[in-house]
Design a protein around this motif. Structure first.
Motif, PDB file in Angstrom:
ATOM      1  N   PRO A   1       0.827  -1.199   0.000  1.00  0.00           N
ATOM      2  CA  PRO A   1       0.000   0.000   0.000  1.00  0.00           C
ATOM      3  C   PRO A   1       0.870   1.262   0.000  1.00  0.00           C
ATOM      4  N   LYS A   2       0.365   2.305  -0.597  1.00  0.00           N
ATOM      5  CA  LYS A   2       1.132   3.548  -0.667  1.00  0.00           C
ATOM      6  C   LYS A   2       1.520   4.039   0.720  1.00  0.00           C
ATOM      7  N   ALA A   3       0.653   3.819   1.695  1.00  0.00           N
ATOM      8  CA  ALA A   3       0.938   4.274   3.053  1.00  0.00           C
ATOM      9  C   ALA A   3       2.182   3.604   3.612  1.00  0.00           C
ATOM     10  N   LEU A   4       2.498   2.403   3.147  1.00  0.00           N
ATOM     11  CA  LEU A   4       3.692   1.701   3.609  1.00  0.00           C
ATOM     12  C   LEU A   4       4.884   1.968   2.715  1.00  0.00           C
ATOM     13  N   SER A   5       4.684   1.959   1.405  1.00  0.00           N
ATOM     14  CA  SER A   5       5.807   2.126   0.483  1.00  0.00           C
ATOM     15  C   SER A   5       6.447   3.500   0.618  1.00  0.00           C
ATOM     16  N   ALA A   6       5.694   4.484   1.067  1.00  0.00           N
ATOM     17  CA  ALA A   6       6.255   5.820   1.223  1.00  0.00           C
ATOM     18  C   ALA A   6       7.321   5.870   2.314  1.00  0.00           C
ATOM     19  N   TYR A   7       7.298   4.888   3.218  1.00  0.00           N
ATOM     20  CA  TYR A   7       8.311   4.808   4.274  1.00  0.00           C
ATOM     21  C   TYR A   7       9.502   3.954   3.867  1.00  0.00           C
ATOM     22  N   ASP A   8       9.422   3.314   2.696  1.00  0.00           N
ATOM     23  CA  ASP A   8      10.470   2.395   2.258  1.00  0.00           C
ATOM     24  C   ASP A   8      11.709   3.164   1.812  1.00  0.00           C
ATOM     25  N   LEU A   9      12.873   2.735   2.284  1.00  0.00           N
ATOM     26  CA  LEU A   9      14.142   3.404   1.937  1.00  0.00           C
ATOM     27  C   LEU A   9      15.023   2.513   1.079  1.00  0.00           C
ATOM     28  N   SER A  10      14.444   1.504   0.449  1.00  0.00           N
ATOM     29  CA  SER A  10      15.224   0.581  -0.380  1.00  0.00           C
ATOM     30  C   SER A  10      15.945   1.330  -1.499  1.00  0.00           C
ATOM     31  N   GLY A  11      17.210   0.972  -1.708  1.00  0.00           N
ATOM     32  CA  GLY A  11      18.001   1.602  -2.754  1.00  0.00           C
ATOM     33  C   GLY A  11      18.643   2.912  -2.348  1.00  0.00           C
ATOM     34  N   ARG A  12      18.411   3.349  -1.120  1.00  0.00           N
ATOM     35  CA  ARG A  12      18.984   4.615  -0.653  1.00  0.00           C
ATOM     36  C   ARG A  12      20.166   4.357   0.274  1.00  0.00           C
ATOM     37  N   THR A  13      21.006   5.356   0.364  1.00  0.00           N
ATOM     38  CA  THR A  13      22.198   5.268   1.205  1.00  0.00           C
ATOM     39  C   THR A  13      22.096   6.286   2.320  1.00  0.00           C
ATOM     40  N   ALA A  14      22.313   5.822   3.538  1.00  0.00           N
ATOM     41  CA  ALA A  14      22.251   6.696   4.703  1.00  0.00           C
ATOM     42  C   ALA A  14      23.612   6.724   5.385  1.00  0.00           C
ATOM     43  N   LEU A  15      23.992   7.892   5.851  1.00  0.00           N
ATOM     44  CA  LEU A  15      25.218   8.052   6.628  1.00  0.00           C
ATOM     45  C   LEU A  15      24.817   8.458   8.030  1.00  0.00           C
ATOM     46  N   ALA A  16      25.126   7.605   9.004  1.00  0.00           N
ATOM     47  CA  ALA A  16      24.758   7.868  10.390  1.00  0.00           C
ATOM     48  C   ALA A  16      26.018   7.815  11.247  1.00  0.00           C
TER      49      ALA A  16
ATOM     50  N   ARG B   1      13.272   8.429  11.007  1.00  0.00           N
ATOM     51  CA  ARG B   1      12.815   7.760   9.789  1.00  0.00           C
ATOM     52  C   ARG B   1      11.805   8.613   9.020  1.00  0.00           C
ATOM     53  N   TYR B   2      10.998   9.368   9.717  1.00  0.00           N
ATOM     54  CA  TYR B   2       9.986  10.186   9.028  1.00  0.00           C
ATOM     55  C   TYR B   2      10.616  11.168   8.036  1.00  0.00           C
ATOM     56  N   PRO B   3      11.541  12.055   8.442  1.00  0.00           N
ATOM     57  CA  PRO B   3      12.104  12.973   7.450  1.00  0.00           C
ATOM     58  C   PRO B   3      13.004  12.282   6.435  1.00  0.00           C
ATOM     59  N   ALA B   4      13.455  11.069   6.734  1.00  0.00           N
ATOM     60  CA  ALA B   4      14.293  10.344   5.776  1.00  0.00           C
ATOM     61  C   ALA B   4      13.480   9.740   4.644  1.00  0.00           C
ATOM     62  N   SER B   5      12.175   9.650   4.814  1.00  0.00           N
ATOM     63  CA  SER B   5      11.325   8.960   3.853  1.00  0.00           C
ATOM     64  C   SER B   5      10.537   9.939   2.988  1.00  0.00           C
ATOM     65  N   ASP B   6       9.854   9.374   1.967  1.00  0.00           N
ATOM     66  CA  ASP B   6       9.046  10.196   1.061  1.00  0.00           C
ATOM     67  C   ASP B   6       7.789  10.740   1.738  1.00  0.00           C
ATOM     68  N   VAL B   7       7.427  10.199   2.875  1.00  0.00           N
ATOM     69  CA  VAL B   7       6.255  10.697   3.592  1.00  0.00           C
ATOM     70  C   VAL B   7       6.408  12.182   3.907  1.00  0.00           C
ATOM     71  N   SER B   8       7.648  12.617   4.137  1.00  0.00           N
ATOM     72  CA  SER B   8       7.909  14.010   4.520  1.00  0.00           C
ATOM     73  C   SER B   8       8.333  14.853   3.317  1.00  0.00           C
ATOM     74  N   GLY B   9       7.881  14.474   2.133  1.00  0.00           N
ATOM     75  CA  GLY B   9       8.324  15.159   0.918  1.00  0.00           C
ATOM     76  C   GLY B   9       8.052  16.648   0.869  1.00  0.00           C
ATOM     77  N   PHE B  10       7.102  17.139   1.671  1.00  0.00           N
ATOM     78  CA  PHE B  10       6.783  18.571   1.675  1.00  0.00           C
ATOM     79  C   PHE B  10       7.129  19.191   3.029  1.00  0.00           C
TER      80      PHE B  10
END
Length: 207
Positions: free
Chosen positions: A6-21, A182-191
């Protein structure tokens, strides 16, 4: 036939992305690294403590994630470009660091968190036209090994004060911070950009 999530879940998906922590390897920083990896990101961890990095990598891999480790002291600003280049591409730079101070715990915490406000809003304005979002997470009182380093009586007093300040009646946990990251790292926070997220149980802050 595969059914897309569902879009509500896929928007939180970070597959294929690189994170530096970057550091620290324990508590909130480690929880953030693990959750970003669980969401699908390849997580690069930079720390001056090789043993701590190995522990984080084990946690990430046990949760099915992918970790890349680099022994770098991120307090040395001359090493920061090296840390970024080590990632190849970089989608989610997460600056996660903690401090200790010999002064009063509450005053130190408030000063440290207030210091993130302008350094978040200024680059958000400058980088927005390039599609780059800049947000910050400023937690309230979080139970970590770092907070436990203080005098036991002072620790108990501070935690009691912070617990009374929130309607939820409890202190925060590292996972509370990780989910806020995770919220700002994902597409959910696109705006969403230039914002300070405060996982603090609605405790009042002076900034």
């Amino acid at each position: 036939m595969l059914v897309p999530p569902p879009k509500a879940l896929s928007a939180y998906d970070l597959s294929g992305r690189t994170a530096l922590a970057p550091e620290p390897p324990a508590a909130s920083g480690r929880a953030c690294a693990v959750l970003l990896a669980e969401a699908g990101a390849t997580v690069h961890r930079d720390d001056r403590d090789a043993d701590g990095l190995d522990g984080t990598a084990t946690l990430i891999e046990n949760h099915g994630g992918t970790a890349r480790l680099h022994v770098v002291d991120v307090t040395d600003r001359s090493r920061l470009p090296e840390a970024a280049r080590s990632c190849g591409r970089l989608d989610v730079p997460a600056a996660i660091a903690g401090i200790t101070h010999s002064g009063p715990v509450l005053e130190t915490r408030d000063a440290a968190k207030a210091a993130v406000v302008q350094p978040t809003r200024t680059p958000a304005t400058a980088l927005g036209p390039h599609g780059v979002r800049v947000n910050a997470v400023a937690p309230g009182w979080i139970r970590t090994p770092m907070t436990a380093r203080h005098d036991r009586a002072a620790q108990a007093h501070t935690e009691a004060v912070m617990t009374r300040m929130t309607p939820l009646g409890r202190g925060g946990e590292p996972d509370d911070v990780a989910h806020a990251v995770r919220y700002p790292a994902s597409d959910v926070s696109g705006f969403t950009t230039g914002r300070i997220l405060r996982p603090n149980g609605d405790a009042a802050t002076p900034w």
